[in-house]
Design a protein around this motif. Structure first.
Motif, mmCIF file in Angstrom:
data_model
loop_
_atom_site.group_PDB
_atom_site.id
_atom_site.type_symbol
_atom_site.label_atom_id
_atom_site.label_comp_id
_atom_site.label_asym_id
_atom_site.label_seq_id
_atom_site.Cartn_x
_atom_site.Cartn_y
_atom_site.Cartn_z
ATOM 1 N N ASN A 34 12.016 -7.412 2.208
ATOM 2 C CA ASN A 34 11.949 -8.571 1.321
ATOM 3 C C ASN A 34 10.955 -9.649 1.742
ATOM 4 O OD1 ASN A 34 13.161 -8.765 -1.195
ATOM 5 N ND2 ASN A 34 14.315 -10.583 -0.571
ATOM 6 N N VAL A 35 10.149 -9.371 2.759
ATOM 7 C CA VAL A 35 9.216 -10.384 3.252
ATOM 8 C C VAL A 35 8.032 -10.562 2.288
ATOM 9 C CG1 VAL A 35 7.747 -8.852 4.651
ATOM 10 C CG2 VAL A 35 8.076 -11.226 5.334
ATOM 11 N N GLY A 36 7.804 -9.530 1.450
ATOM 12 C CA GLY A 36 6.672 -9.598 0.524
ATOM 13 C C GLY A 36 5.618 -8.547 0.841
ATOM 14 N N LYS A 37 6.043 -7.499 1.530
ATOM 15 C CA LYS A 37 5.158 -6.416 1.941
ATOM 16 C C LYS A 37 4.540 -5.700 0.730
ATOM 17 C CE LYS A 37 7.451 -3.735 4.708
ATOM 18 N NZ LYS A 37 7.140 -2.290 4.682
ATOM 19 N N SER A 38 5.379 -5.327 -0.225
ATOM 20 C CA SER A 38 4.875 -4.601 -1.402
ATOM 21 C C SER A 38 3.905 -5.470 -2.189
ATOM 22 C CB SER A 38 6.036 -4.200 -2.324
ATOM 23 O OG SER A 38 7.011 -3.502 -1.607
ATOM 24 N N ALA A 39 4.251 -6.734 -2.354
ATOM 25 C CA ALA A 39 3.384 -7.650 -3.110
ATOM 26 C C ALA A 39 2.047 -7.811 -2.399
ATOM 27 C CB ALA A 39 4.072 -9.008 -3.286
ATOM 28 N N LEU A 40 2.081 -7.869 -1.065
ATOM 29 C CA LEU A 40 0.837 -7.999 -0.299
ATOM 30 C C LEU A 40 -0.034 -6.753 -0.478
ATOM 31 C CD1 LEU A 40 0.168 -9.453 3.154
ATOM 32 C CD2 LEU A 40 -0.381 -7.059 2.806
ATOM 33 N N VAL A 41 0.570 -5.590 -0.385
ATOM 34 C CA VAL A 41 -0.186 -4.339 -0.558
ATOM 35 C C VAL A 41 -0.787 -4.292 -1.960
ATOM 36 C CG1 VAL A 41 0.024 -1.823 -0.778
ATOM 37 C CG2 VAL A 41 1.045 -2.995 1.184
ATOM 38 N N ASN A 42 -0.002 -4.629 -2.946
ATOM 39 C CA ASN A 42 -0.501 -4.598 -4.328
ATOM 40 C C ASN A 42 -1.639 -5.597 -4.547
ATOM 41 O OD1 ASN A 42 1.295 -2.585 -5.032
ATOM 42 N ND2 ASN A 42 2.858 -3.998 -5.777
ATOM 43 N N ALA A 43 -1.504 -6.790 -3.944
ATOM 44 C CA ALA A 43 -2.537 -7.822 -4.105
ATOM 45 C C ALA A 43 -3.806 -7.436 -3.350
ATOM 46 C CB ALA A 43 -2.020 -9.172 -3.608
ATOM 47 N N LEU A 44 -3.629 -6.825 -2.192
ATOM 48 C CA LEU A 44 -4.766 -6.407 -1.366
ATOM 49 C C LEU A 44 -5.571 -5.346 -2.096
ATOM 50 C CD1 LEU A 44 -5.617 -7.194 1.514
ATOM 51 C CD2 LEU A 44 -4.299 -5.257 2.363
ATOM 52 N N VAL A 45 -4.875 -4.439 -2.724
ATOM 53 C CA VAL A 45 -5.498 -3.282 -3.340
ATOM 54 C C VAL A 45 -5.853 -3.560 -4.802
ATOM 55 C CG1 VAL A 45 -4.983 -0.886 -3.990
ATOM 56 C CG2 VAL A 45 -4.361 -1.702 -1.743
ATOM 57 N N GLY A 46 -5.234 -4.594 -5.371
ATOM 58 C CA GLY A 46 -5.481 -4.909 -6.766
ATOM 59 C C GLY A 46 -4.810 -3.930 -7.702
ATOM 60 N N ARG A 48 -1.109 -3.336 -9.381
ATOM 61 C CA ARG A 48 0.179 -3.965 -9.570
ATOM 62 C C ARG A 48 1.355 -3.087 -9.132
ATOM 63 N NH1 ARG A 48 1.636 -8.632 -12.872
ATOM 64 N NH2 ARG A 48 -0.556 -9.120 -13.082
ATOM 65 N N GLY A 49 1.312 -1.826 -9.492
ATOM 66 C CA GLY A 49 2.501 -1.002 -9.276
ATOM 67 C C GLY A 49 2.465 -0.070 -8.075
ATOM 68 N N LEU A 50 1.386 -0.128 -7.299
ATOM 69 C CA LEU A 50 1.214 0.880 -6.247
ATOM 70 C C LEU A 50 2.391 0.975 -5.291
ATOM 71 C CD1 LEU A 50 -0.683 2.994 -4.926
ATOM 72 C CD2 LEU A 50 -1.488 1.160 -3.463
ATOM 73 N N GLN A 62 11.722 5.398 4.468
ATOM 74 C CA GLN A 62 10.686 6.363 4.813
ATOM 75 C C GLN A 62 9.384 5.641 5.099
ATOM 76 O OE1 GLN A 62 10.316 8.729 1.266
ATOM 77 N NE2 GLN A 62 12.145 9.903 1.687
ATOM 78 N N LEU A 63 8.434 6.367 5.663
ATOM 79 C CA LEU A 63 7.063 5.871 5.741
ATOM 80 C C LEU A 63 6.355 6.389 4.503
ATOM 81 C CD1 LEU A 63 8.044 6.331 8.830
ATOM 82 C CD2 LEU A 63 5.628 6.193 9.345
ATOM 83 N N ASN A 64 5.727 5.489 3.749
ATOM 84 C CA ASN A 64 5.036 5.903 2.529
ATOM 85 C C ASN A 64 3.529 5.777 2.716
ATOM 86 O OD1 ASN A 64 7.339 6.406 0.623
ATOM 87 N ND2 ASN A 64 7.821 4.314 1.230
ATOM 88 N N PHE A 65 2.828 6.847 2.386
ATOM 89 C CA PHE A 65 1.375 6.929 2.613
ATOM 90 C C PHE A 65 0.627 6.804 1.294
ATOM 91 C CE2 PHE A 65 1.301 8.589 7.050
ATOM 92 C CZ PHE A 65 2.654 8.812 7.214
ATOM 93 N N PHE A 66 -0.353 5.873 1.233
ATOM 94 C CA PHE A 66 -1.169 5.670 0.028
ATOM 95 C C PHE A 66 -2.642 5.802 0.386
ATOM 96 C CE2 PHE A 66 2.662 3.080 -0.348
ATOM 97 C CZ PHE A 66 3.157 3.462 -1.581
#
Ligand code: GDP
Length: 182
Positions: A34-46, A48-50, A62-66
């Motif tokens: 809940n720290v904002g990890k997903s939002a940071l990844v999405n913003a970094l990569v541009g 929205r849903g990644l 799990q560890l998720n690989f993109f």
């Protein structure tokens, strides 16, 4: 690597040593739930849903690989410090994440995401000490910067300030990631 053209989910690791075979250089993203990890990844990569994939049931431990343009692989580590969840799952976290951090040959650096309002606390210190002992490069991104006032932000931010909401810090974070994978 400021403009990502293609981003795709490569796979996940649910057990130590699992996941897609090592390929392009990897950058792992760590931080408590809940720290904002997903939002940071999405913003970094541009995209929205990644990183939403990581929040689908069963994927959070799990560890998720993109893959980004098949050049960089972002590895979303399961959030640590979760107080809930079965004891067995909590015990499984350490070997899963630590095996990856210790042994992955393609891992180039770890971005630790913290809440700008809280900064680095006990669990973050522990992880940073572990990474330092392994000789793994690490950087801290203090996200949700938009929740702080300007003066407050200047005083509280340990390294790279970031906001998924405003995009502040995106260029600075890319500079760190680019330097690791270059
Ligand atoms: P994760 O569990 O670490 O992946 O966290 P999420 O990315 O799902 O974010 C958790 C909550 O924080 C969500 O409600 C987000 O909308 C919010 N959030 C994430 N980043 C920011 C940010 O930079 N600013 C603000 N104000 N809210 C954020």
């Amino acid at each position: 690597m400021r403009k990502v053209i293609a981003a795709r989910f490569l796979g996940a690791a649910a057990t130590a040593g699992g996941g897609p075979p090592p390929g392009p250089p990897e950058v792992a993203i760590a931080g408590r739930s809940n720290v904002g990890k997903s939002a940071l990844v999405n913003a970094l990569v541009g995209r929205r849903g990644l990183a939403r994939t990581s929040r689908t049931p069963g994927r959070t431990r799990q560890l998720n690989f993109f893959a980004l343009d098949e050049r960089i692989v972002l590895v979303d580590l399961p959030g640590y410090g979760f107080a809930v969840g079965p004891e067995a799952e909590r015990r499984a976290w350490k070997p899963l994440v630590e095996t990856y951090l210790r042994e992955r040959p393609t891992l180039r650096g770890v971005l630790l995401v913290v809440d700008a309002r809280r900064g680095i606390e006990g669990e973050e210190e522990e992880l940073l000490a572990y990474l330092a002992a392994l000789g793994r490069p690490a950087a801290v991104a203090a996200t949700k910067l938009d929740k702080l006032g300007r003066a407050e932000a200047r005083g509280a931010v340990p390294l790279v300030g970031f906001s998924a909401r405003t995009g502040e810090g995106r260029t600075a974070l890319w500079r760190v990631v680019d330097a690791w994978v270059a």
